[in-house]
Design a protein around this motif. Structure first.
Motif, PDB file in Angstrom:
ATOM      1  N   ASN A   1       0.828  -1.208   0.000  1.00  0.00           N
ATOM      2  CA  ASN A   1       0.000   0.000   0.000  1.00  0.00           C
ATOM      3  C   ASN A   1       0.862   1.258   0.000  1.00  0.00           C
ATOM      4  OD1 ASN A   1      -2.449  -1.332  -0.005  1.00  0.00           O
ATOM      5  ND2 ASN A   1      -2.652  -1.347   2.220  1.00  0.00           N
ATOM      6  N   VAL A   2       1.931   1.236   0.782  1.00  0.00           N
ATOM      7  CA  VAL A   2       2.838   2.384   0.837  1.00  0.00           C
ATOM      8  C   VAL A   2       3.491   2.603  -0.526  1.00  0.00           C
ATOM      9  CG1 VAL A   2       4.973   3.279   1.827  1.00  0.00           C
ATOM     10  CG2 VAL A   2       3.281   2.158   3.298  1.00  0.00           C
ATOM     11  N   LYS A   3       3.992   1.525  -1.128  1.00  0.00           N
ATOM     12  CA  LYS A   3       4.651   1.643  -2.434  1.00  0.00           C
ATOM     13  C   LYS A   3       3.686   2.127  -3.510  1.00  0.00           C
ATOM     14  CE  LYS A   3       6.463  -2.542  -2.009  1.00  0.00           C
ATOM     15  NZ  LYS A   3       7.195  -3.797  -2.312  1.00  0.00           N
ATOM     16  N   ASN A   4       2.470   1.589  -3.492  1.00  0.00           N
ATOM     17  CA  ASN A   4       1.474   1.988  -4.496  1.00  0.00           C
ATOM     18  C   ASN A   4       1.052   3.439  -4.316  1.00  0.00           C
ATOM     19  OD1 ASN A   4       1.491  -0.571  -5.635  1.00  0.00           O
ATOM     20  ND2 ASN A   4      -0.228  -1.301  -4.396  1.00  0.00           N
ATOM     21  N   ALA A   5       0.897   3.861  -3.060  1.00  0.00           N
ATOM     22  CA  ALA A   5       0.471   5.236  -2.784  1.00  0.00           C
ATOM     23  C   ALA A   5       1.508   6.237  -3.263  1.00  0.00           C
ATOM     24  CB  ALA A   5       0.201   5.420  -1.298  1.00  0.00           C
ATOM     25  N   ARG A   6       2.764   5.837  -3.205  1.00  0.00           N
ATOM     26  CA  ARG A   6       3.850   6.742  -3.608  1.00  0.00           C
ATOM     27  C   ARG A   6       4.390   6.405  -4.995  1.00  0.00           C
ATOM     28  NH1 ARG A   6       7.304   8.946   1.400  1.00  0.00           N
ATOM     29  NH2 ARG A   6       5.593   9.276   2.858  1.00  0.00           N
ATOM     30  N   SER A   7       3.736   5.445  -5.657  1.00  0.00           N
ATOM     31  CA  SER A   7       4.154   5.027  -7.006  1.00  0.00           C
ATOM     32  C   SER A   7       5.637   4.652  -7.041  1.00  0.00           C
ATOM     33  CB  SER A   7       3.855   6.139  -8.027  1.00  0.00           C
ATOM     34  OG  SER A   7       2.489   6.447  -8.044  1.00  0.00           O
TER      35      SER A   7
ATOM     36  N   LEU B   1      15.018  -2.316   6.158  1.00  0.00           N
ATOM     37  CA  LEU B   1      13.695  -2.875   5.873  1.00  0.00           C
ATOM     38  C   LEU B   1      13.137  -3.561   7.116  1.00  0.00           C
ATOM     39  CD1 LEU B   1      11.434  -3.510   3.894  1.00  0.00           C
ATOM     40  CD2 LEU B   1      12.725  -5.530   3.147  1.00  0.00           C
ATOM     41  N   LYS B   2      14.010  -4.229   7.869  1.00  0.00           N
ATOM     42  CA  LYS B   2      13.569  -4.903   9.089  1.00  0.00           C
ATOM     43  C   LYS B   2      13.002  -3.899  10.090  1.00  0.00           C
ATOM     44  CE  LYS B   2      15.189  -7.976  12.781  1.00  0.00           C
ATOM     45  NZ  LYS B   2      16.352  -8.719  13.339  1.00  0.00           N
TER      46      LYS B   2
ATOM     47  N   THR C   1       8.701   1.741  -7.146  1.00  0.00           N
ATOM     48  CA  THR C   1       9.087   0.365  -7.437  1.00  0.00           C
ATOM     49  C   THR C   1       9.746  -0.202  -6.185  1.00  0.00           C
ATOM     50  OG1 THR C   1      11.287   0.982  -8.223  1.00  0.00           O
ATOM     51  CG2 THR C   1       9.490   0.966  -9.852  1.00  0.00           C
ATOM     52  N   GLU C   2       9.991  -1.521  -6.183  1.00  0.00           N
ATOM     53  CA  GLU C   2      10.653  -2.134  -5.031  1.00  0.00           C
ATOM     54  C   GLU C   2      12.017  -1.506  -4.802  1.00  0.00           C
ATOM     55  OE1 GLU C   2      11.216  -4.764  -1.807  1.00  0.00           O
ATOM     56  OE2 GLU C   2       9.415  -4.277  -2.964  1.00  0.00           O
ATOM     57  N   LYS C   3      12.752  -1.263  -5.887  1.00  0.00           N
ATOM     58  CA  LYS C   3      14.090  -0.685  -5.774  1.00  0.00           C
ATOM     59  C   LYS C   3      14.012   0.744  -5.224  1.00  0.00           C
ATOM     60  CE  LYS C   3      18.301   0.274  -8.410  1.00  0.00           C
ATOM     61  NZ  LYS C   3      18.961   0.203  -9.736  1.00  0.00           N
ATOM     62  N   GLU C   4      13.051   1.537  -5.727  1.00  0.00           N
ATOM     63  CA  GLU C   4      12.896   2.921  -5.265  1.00  0.00           C
ATOM     64  C   GLU C   4      12.496   2.965  -3.792  1.00  0.00           C
ATOM     65  OE1 GLU C   4      11.464   5.086  -9.443  1.00  0.00           O
ATOM     66  OE2 GLU C   4       9.994   4.118  -8.112  1.00  0.00           O
ATOM     67  N   PHE C   5      11.645   2.017  -3.407  1.00  0.00           N
ATOM     68  CA  PHE C   5      11.200   1.944  -2.022  1.00  0.00           C
ATOM     69  C   PHE C   5      12.378   1.652  -1.095  1.00  0.00           C
ATOM     70  CE2 PHE C   5       9.693  -0.880   1.450  1.00  0.00           C
ATOM     71  CZ  PHE C   5       8.954   0.061   2.168  1.00  0.00           C
ATOM     72  N   LEU C   6      13.204   0.670  -1.455  1.00  0.00           N
ATOM     73  CA  LEU C   6      14.370   0.315  -0.637  1.00  0.00           C
ATOM     74  C   LEU C   6      15.371   1.457  -0.588  1.00  0.00           C
ATOM     75  CD1 LEU C   6      14.872  -3.410  -1.752  1.00  0.00           C
ATOM     76  CD2 LEU C   6      13.880  -2.562   0.399  1.00  0.00           C
ATOM     77  N   ASN C   7      15.527   2.166  -1.718  1.00  0.00           N
ATOM     78  CA  ASN C   7      16.432   3.320  -1.738  1.00  0.00           C
ATOM     79  C   ASN C   7      15.935   4.425  -0.802  1.00  0.00           C
ATOM     80  OD1 ASN C   7      18.222   2.190  -3.536  1.00  0.00           O
ATOM     81  ND2 ASN C   7      17.279   3.086  -5.353  1.00  0.00           N
TER      82      ASN C   7
END
Length: 313
Positions: A109-115, A132-133, A117-123
């Motif tokens: 939900n967080v990733k989708n709300a901010r559009s 991440l933990k 990608t997995e890589k962008e989210f981790l960055n």
């Protein structure tokens, strides 16, 4: 109810996303609060206040003013952490848990709300100095608290039909809509000529036909159509004249800054008007949220009253 719970969870997650920031290695850890058998440390507090203190520094505060602003933020956030600790202890008491699947869904939900990608989210997490933990643990606490609020408060809130009806009746103006006028006009630069147009209107000649034939306004080809207006921003003179007209009526010739005009009221509508049936769900949500907030504060105060809390900031 499920939708409302999910909304609270999602809101908490979005808010929490900005709380985790890197802290200075110079911070020497110590206990700043004891909440029953739980503790809050200075490092934990510093993590949650870092973004706020950054804003204070960017505002140009210095000296005593900065010191007082930081003190207020530290106290406010620490009390919020105490509240959270109490609610998490209650969650354990009622054996409320959060599954990995719920955390995974919240992350999506967080990733989708901010559009992202997995890589962008981790960055983004890396840039904030959060693993991440750590972030998953933060989300887990937020979901846990939301579930507890639902268990202890929301499930006990009941909004009756009479309460909804009373709210609607007491706020009738809010739901009656705003009166708007669909207007046409005829614009002339000569008072004698527009008076001649007025005579033609009195003789029952169609307003839009006359506007197309005689008006000097750019909207003449559209029969003088001006569109739909809330006339509250009009000049007092024009507002008074138009408000005195009914649908299908026109004004006398009026001297305006653009020239001489005649206004025609094609229609009067209530924009935003809502019947009781249309407003019911909206009112239910308003009353529900008010009651949840009120009961949550009462419930939290009772927890504090019966808890051992020691602040050492």
């Amino acid at each position: 109810m499920k939708k409302q719970i999910n909304g609270v969870i999602f809101y908490l997650i979005i808010i929490g996303f900005g709380f985790c920031r890197p802290i200075s290695a110079e911070v020497i850890d110590r206990i700043v609060a004891i909440v029953n058998d739980d503790i809050v440390t200075l490092v934990q507090l510093s993590k949650e206040t870092a973004s706020y203190i950054k804003n204070i520094d960017s505002s140009g505060y210095s000296g005593e003013k900065r010191k007082e602003a930081v003190k207020q933020i530290n106290n406010k956030i620490l009390m919020a952490m105490v509240d959270r600790s109490l609610t998490q202890q209650e969650a354990q008491k009622y054996q409320i848990s959060v599954s990995d699947t719920e955390i995974d869904n919240a992350l999506e939900n967080v990733k989708n709300a901010r559009s992202l990608t997995e890589k962008e989210f981790l960055n983004a997490l890396t840039n904030q100095g959060v693993t991440l933990k750590e972030y998953r643990e933060s989300i887990k606490k937020q979901i846990l608290q939301s579930k507890l609020i639902n268990h202890a408060v929301k499930s006990k809130v009941i909004i009756t039909e009479s309460e909804i009806k009373n709210y609607y009746d007491n706020n009738a103006q809010q739901y009656s809509g705003k009166k708007k006028y669909r207007l046409r006009n005829i614009l002339m630069n000569n008072e004698d000529r527009i008076k001649e147009i007025k005579k033609k209107l009195d003789a029952k000649i169609d307003f839009s036909t006359l506007a197309k034939q005689y008006s000097l306004s750019p909207n003449a080809s559209d029969g003088g159509d001006l569109g739909l207006f809330d006339i509250s921003n009009f000049s007092e003179n024009i507002k008074e004249i138009i408000s005195g007209l009914n649908t299908g009526e026109y004004s006398n010739a009026i001297s305006t800054s653009q020239g001489f005009q005649i206004f025609y009221v094609e229609d009067i509508v209530l924009d935003g008007n809502k019947s009781y049936e249309q407003a019911r769900d909206e009112i239910h949500e308003i009353l529900y949220n008010e009651q949840v907030e009120k009961k949550f504060k009462t419930w939290l105060e009772s927890l504090k009253k019966n808890a051992h809390i020691k602040i050492m900031l």
